[in-house]
Design an enzyme around this catalytic site. Structure first.
Site, PDB file in Angstrom:
ATOM      1  CD  GLU B  57      -1.831  -2.369   1.348  1.00 35.44           C
ATOM      2  OE1 GLU B  57      -0.698  -2.647   1.796  1.00 35.44           O
ATOM      3  OE2 GLU B  57      -2.697  -3.228   1.114  1.00 35.44           O
ATOM      4  CG  HIS B 126     -10.779  -6.753   6.448  1.00 39.76           C
ATOM      5  ND1 HIS B 126      -9.872  -7.263   7.327  1.00 39.76           N
ATOM      6  CD2 HIS B 126     -10.305  -7.046   5.214  1.00 39.76           C
ATOM      7  CE1 HIS B 126      -8.895  -7.866   6.657  1.00 39.76           C
ATOM      8  NE2 HIS B 126      -9.124  -7.736   5.372  1.00 39.76           N
TER       9      HIS B 126
END
Lengths: 333, 324
Positions: B57, B126
Site C-alpha cells: 500500500e 476490515h
C-alpha cells in the site's frame, strides 16, 4: 577504476568541467561550514544536517543529469541543491526561514525545492521518497518523455519497507529510476553494520537490477558510475542501483554529540577527502595550480558570504500568507 | 443504477476525457476490483492505464504521488480503509503537505479511493469508518458519497481537482440503487451539503452510510412521534459545508450528528463543536451524538450490530431532546 581509465576520464572531461566539479565541492564545503557557524549563532534553527565529507556524491552524480531530469533526495539536501544549481542565496534564505527562500520559509533545511530545475525536494521521512521516484518514472513512460529520476537516500533507508517495495516495483515496471545510496556508515548513531544483515548491493541485485558499489569519496568514480546508470535508464533498460561509500565529517545533525564514533575514524576519513583528492589529481595532470585553487576557494567564499547577506536582509514571510498553498485551485471542466 | 456501476461509469468517462488518468491498486485489473468497481476497465483501457500492483500500500500510494508530480492524474484504490494505515505516511506527509511545504511549487492531483464501513461481519481489521481521521489533515479533501448519483458526480469532480482527494465508499452502499445522470459533465461540487429531507423540529446530520439511518429515523419520527426531522448529507467532510448545517439548526433548534465511526475523538464531535460555536443561542438542547461504540468491531453479527449505530439509536437521541 584504474589509474589509466581515470586519466582517460579526466582528459575527456577537461580542465573546465573538472574545475566546475572542484568548485562545486568547495562551495558545498564552505556553505556547510558557514551553516554550522550560523546555527550556533541561532540564525538557522530546527534540525540542520550538514553534508561535509559527502560532496563527491552530489557533484559526481548530479552532473550526469540533463536539465529535464528529476532529483529527489533526503533531508541532508543542501549539497544536492547547490550541485543542481539552485541559487545559493535562496537556499540560504530558506535556512533562515525567509520569504525569499526556495520554499518561502515553509520547508527549511530538510525541504528544499526548485521545480524549474527538476529539484523535487528533500524528504525528511526516511525512504518515503523512493516510491515517488518510481512514480515519476511511471509518468515519464506514460507521457513518452525521456527524463530519468535520480533518487538519493542514505544507508538508513534500507531498513524501511518502502525501500523494498519501491525497488521491487521499479523493476516490475521497468522505470527509469536511479537509486543512489549514500552510505555514510551511520543511520543517525547506529552503525550501518548493526542495521543490515547483508550488503546493500545484494538487496538491489536480489530485485534483479544492476547494482554497483563505488568510492563515494572519489568524484570521478561517482561520475563514471552514475553516467552509466543514466544511460541505462534513459535507454529504457529500467532502474539502476549505486551504492557510494562515503563519510560525513559532522554528526547526524547539529544536535548530535557523536558519542558513537571515535575521532580517529573521522581523521582517517578526512585523509581520503574528496576535495583534496581532485585537487591533487588535477594538479598532477597540470590542470590546476595553487593560484587556480585559491581562486576557486575565493569564489566559493564570496558566493557564501553573499548568500548570508541576502538571507539576512530578506524579509520574513508575511503572516497573512499562512494559509497560502494549502490547496491548489481546481481547474473545473 | 447501482453505486458500484455509477463509480465505474465515472472512472470510465473521466479516463476517456483525460489521458493523464490511470488506475493502480490491488486486484483492480484482472480481478475487476474487490467490489467490482473497476470491472471491465482493464479490457477497455489496457495494462498501462489499469495496473494491478503487488500488495504494497505504501509504495502504491507513493507511486501515485510521484506520477502526479510527473504530470499524471492517478487513481489509487485501497481495498479497505484499514489498509490505508500502511500508506498513512505517504498520504499525510507527502500528498497532503507537498503543496504547502514547496511554497506552491508541487501539487499532487491524486484520487485515493477506499472502501470503509461495518455491517458485513468482516471483523475489526476490515470494517472501520475512518473518514474523520483523513478530514483531520489540512491539505486533503475528503469525500463520502451516500447515493449512486452523488458517487458519480463527486468522483468525476475529484478528477477535476488538482489536489489529493480521499474518496471513501461505504461497503454497504455498493449495491444501493438510484437514478444517475448520464451527462459526462455531471459534477457534484465539493463543500455543498445536500438537504435530503426538509423538516422543522430537529436537524439530523450524517454522511456516507449514516445518511440512510438518518433518513429511516426521520421517517419513524414522523410516523410515530409526529416530529419533523430535517436530514442533511454532508457529502464532503473537507471542505465542510457548515453553513448549511448551521442554517438548518437555526431553523429547527436541535441537532443530532450521526456517524458510523467511533464516538471518541470522532468527526461528530467536530460537527457538534462547530454547531455550538456558531448556533449556541439557537439550541434548545445540547447537540446529540450517535456513533459506533468505542470498541473494535466484532465478527459476531449480534455484537457487531450492537456496536454500530442504528436508526433506533437516532430516534432515541431525538426523543431525548424533547424530554423536559
Amino acid at each position: 577504476m584504474t589509474t589509466e581509465t581515470r586519466k582517460d576520464l579526466m582528459h575527456e572531461l577537461g580542465a573546465e568541467q573538472l574545475g566546475l566539479f572542484l568548485y562545486q565541492m568547495v562551495l558545498i564545503r564552505r556553505f556547510e561550514e558557514k551553516c554550522g557557524e550560523l546555527y550556533t549563532k541561532g540564525k538557522i534553527r530546527g534540525f540542520l544536517h550538514l553534508y561535509t565529507g559527502q560532496e563527491a556524491c552530489a557533484v559526481g552524480s548530479i552532473n550526469c543529469l540533463e536539465p529535464r531530469d528529476k532529483i529527489l533526495t533526503h533531508y541532508r539536501d543542501h549539497g544536492h541543491a547547490l550541485a543542481r544549481g539552485l541559487d545559493p542565496n535562496r537556499v540560504m534564505a530558506e535556512l533562515f526561514g525567509k520569504a525569499t527562500g526556495v520554499a518561502g520559509g515553509r520547508g527549511g533545511s530538510m525541504h528544499l525545492y526548485d521545480v524549474e530545475k527538476g529539484f523535487l525536494g528533500g524528504y525528511a521521512i526516511v525512504a518515503a521518497h523512493l516510491p515517488l521516484a518510481v512514480g515519476l518514472g511511471v509518468a515519464a513512460q506514460m507521457r513518452r518523455e525521456d527524463f530519468v529520476t535520480l533518487c538519493i537516500f542514505g544507508d538508513g533507508s534500507v531498513g524501511e519497507g518502502e525501500f523494498h517495495e519501491a525497488l521491487n516495483m521499479a523493476v516490475l515496471w521497468n522505470t527509469p529510476t536511479i537509486f543512489f545510496c549514500e552510505n555514510n556508515l551511520y543511520g543517525m548513531g547506529v552503525p550501518f553494520k548493526a542495521s543490515l544483515s547483508t550488503e546493500i548491493p545484494k538487496l538491489a541485485a536480489a530485485y534483479n537490477m544492476p547494482a554497483v558499489t563505488v568510492d563515494g569519496m572519489d568524484v570521478l568514480a561517482v561520475y563514471e558510475a552514475t553516467r552509466e546508470a543514466v544511460a541505462h535508464a534513459r535507454a529504457g533498460k529500467g532502474p539502476y542501483f549505486i551504492e557510494a561509500m562515503t563519510y560525513r565529517y559532522r554528526g547526524h545533525s547539529m544536535a548530535d554529540p557523536e558519542l558513537y564514533r571515535l575521532k580517529e575514524e573521522i581523521e582517517e576519513a578526512k585523509r581520503r577527502d574528496c576535495i583534496d583528492r581532485l585537487r591533487r589529481q588535477m594538479t598532477d595532470a597540470g590542470m590546476l595550480d595553487d593560484a587556480g585553487y585559491a581562486e576557486i576557494e575565493a569564489r566559493a567564499e564570496a558566493v557564501v558570504n553573499e548568500a548570508v547577506e541576502f538571507a539576512e536582509r530578506s524579509p520574513q514571510p508575511a503572516l497573512e500568507t499562512l494559509f497560502d498553498h494549502l490547496y491548489k485551485e481546481p481547474a473545473i471542466g | 443504477m447501482r453505486m458500484r456501476d455509477a463509480l465505474r461509469e465515472a472512472l470510465r468517462e473521466e479516463m476517456l476525457r483525460d489521458e493523464r488518468i490511470f488506475l493502480l491498486g490491488e486486484d483492480i485489473g484482472l480481478y475487476g476490483g474487490s467490489y467490482a468497481v473497476t470491472k471491465g476497465l482493464l479490457e477497455e483501457f489496457g495494462e498501462e492505464r489499469v495496473r494491478d500492483t503487488p500488495i504494497a500500500e505504501s509504495a502504491i500510494v507513493g507511486i501515485g504521488i510521484g506520477a502526479a508530480m510527473g504530470g499524471m492524474h492517478p487513481m489509487v484504490e485501497i481495498m479497505t480503509i484499514n489498509f490505508s494505515f500502511l500508506a498513512l505516511d505517504q498520504i499525510v506527509n507527502n500528498a497532503a503537505k507537498l503543496l504547502h511545504m514547496s511554497n506552491g511549487q508541487i501539487n499532487v492531483p491524486l484520487v485515493i479511493r477506499m472502501a470503509s464501513g461495518g455491517g458485513s461481519q468482516l471483523a475489526a481489521t476490515h470494517s472501520h469508518s475512518l473518514e474523520g481521521l483523513y478530514a483531520h489533515f489540512p491539505g486533503l479533501k475528503v469525500v463520502c458519497p451516500s447515493t449512486p448519483a452523488d458517487a458519480k458526480g463527486l468522483l468525476k469532480r475529484a478528477f477535476r481537482d488538482e489536489n489529493t482527494v480521499i474518496f471513501i465508499e461505504h461497503t454497504a452502499n455498493y449495491g444501493l440503487r438510484g437514478e444517475v445522470p448520464d451527462d459526462p459533465d455531471f459534477l457534484v461540487e465539493f463543500g455543498v451539503a445536500n438537504v435530503v429531507r426538509e423538516g422543522t423540529d430537529v436537524t439530523i446530520v450524517g454522511y456516507s452510510g449514516s445518511v440512510h439511518q438518518a433518513i429511516r429515523a426521520a421517517q419513524l419520527l414522523e410516523e410515530q412521534e409526529e416530529i419533523s426531522a430535517e436530514v442533511i448529507d454532508l457529502r464532503t467532510l473537507r471542505p465542510l459545508d457548515i453553513d448549511t448545517v448551521v442554517a438548518s439548526v437555526k431553523k429547527t433548534n436541535r441537532a443530532v450528528v450521526v456517524e458510523d465511526a467511533w464516538k471518541f475523538g470522532g468527526f461528530g464531535g467536530e460537527l457538534a463543536a462547530q454547531i455550538m460555536e456558531r448556533a449556541f443561542d439557537w439550541l434548545d438542547a445540547p447537540v446529540a451524538r450517535v456513533a459506533c461504540k468505542d470498541v473494535p468491531l466484532p465478527y459476531n453479527r449480534n455484537l457487531e450490530f450492537y456496536a454500530l449505530p442504528s436508526e433506533e439509536d437516532v430516534v432515541e437521541a431525538v426523543l431525548g431532546m424533547f424530554k423536559e
